[in-house]
Design an enzyme around this catalytic site. Structure first.
Site, PDB file in Angstrom:
ATOM      1  CG  HIS A  11     -73.509  24.823  -6.130  1.00  0.00           C
ATOM      2  ND1 HIS A  11     -72.531  23.947  -6.555  1.00  0.00           N
ATOM      3  CD2 HIS A  11     -72.937  25.622  -5.207  1.00  0.00           C
ATOM      4  CE1 HIS A  11     -71.398  24.224  -5.915  1.00  0.00           C
ATOM      5  NE2 HIS A  11     -71.623  25.221  -5.103  1.00  0.00           N
ATOM      6  CG  HIS A  46     -74.092  31.881  -1.714  1.00  0.00           C
ATOM      7  ND1 HIS A  46     -73.940  31.619  -3.065  1.00  0.00           N
ATOM      8  CD2 HIS A  46     -74.484  33.186  -1.644  1.00  0.00           C
ATOM      9  CE1 HIS A  46     -74.177  32.714  -3.764  1.00  0.00           C
ATOM     10  NE2 HIS A  46     -74.528  33.688  -2.928  1.00  0.00           N
ATOM     11  N   GLY A 102     -73.224  32.578   4.249  1.00  0.00           N
ATOM     12  CA  GLY A 102     -73.837  33.701   4.938  1.00  0.00           C
ATOM     13  C   GLY A 102     -74.565  33.333   6.217  1.00  0.00           C
ATOM     14  CB  SER A 136     -66.634  35.321   7.814  1.00  0.00           C
ATOM     15  OG  SER A 136     -67.888  35.373   7.181  1.00  0.00           O
TER      16      SER A 136
END
Length: 203
Positions: free
Chosen positions: A103, A123, A157, A178
């Site tokens: 991260h 992210h 994302g 997703s």
């Protein structure tokens, strides 16, 4: 030419996940089983469902569960901050590819020093799986990709509309959840991403 990783969402059953992967694995370099709430036995059920669906073992990466990855002879394992240390896994399971979730820059440098084969950084963009947490952004991705020699895979994302942005920042590839697994047409979405990321026309 970038790499394309597909990552399970933690919100689909093994059979549902495998049914989608059966059709999209040709476009992927890796498929990650990232099921943080599940037991070793439940994670193993995901592995066997993928294998039954014809996904090659060399494309399967198991998140955290080194035991499951080793027992089922899949390609690799993705380690998080709460997982076993990279060095210990490399030493005990030399045949496994070892990825590490990072991260920040210091974590990426440490992962490289410890012998990780690649790292997932994120992210990068706003993500529905991290509500309320500000994304780390393309500038951080650029800094990390320039600072380490191991491949940096951008996660968080990512979709067809921003995948190129991540690659242009220096990412060796992108990992998508997703945008594929909850798409109305997962195969069409996987194809579109593969064309964008790998730079080749897919018919």
């Amino acid at each position: 030419m970038g790499m394309l990783h597909f990552v399970s969402t933690g919100r689909q059953a093994a059979d549902e996940f495998a049914a989608i992967c059966q059709h999209i694995h040709p476009y992927a370099d890796a498929i990650h089983i990232r099921e943080k709430e599940k037991t070793a036995r439940e994670v193993a059920a995901f592995v066997t469902a993928l294998l039954r669906a014809g996904v090659p073992p060399k494309k399967i990466i198991v998140n955290d569960r080194v035991d499951v990855a080793a027992v089922y002879g899949v390609h690799g394992v993705q380690l998080a901050y709460h997982s076993l240390p990279v060095r210990a896994v490399r030493r005990s399971f030399p045949s496994l590819a070892v990825g590490c979730s990072v991260h920040e820059l210091a974590e990426a440098r440490q992962a490289e020093e410890d012998g990780a084969h690649f790292c997932l950084f994120g992210h990068v963009f706003p993500s529905s799986s991290k509500p309320g947490l500000p994304p780390r952004g393309v500038d951080s991705l650029k800094e990390i990709a320039a600072a380490v020699h191991i491949p940096v895979i951008a996660i968080g994302g990512i979709h067809a509309g921003n995948a190129r942005q991540a690659l242009e920042a220096g990412a060796a590839g992108v990992a998508v959840l997703s945008a594929v697994f909850f798409a109305a047409d997962p195969v069409g979405e996987a194809k579109r991403l593969a064309e964008l990321v790998k730079g080749e026309r897919i018919t």
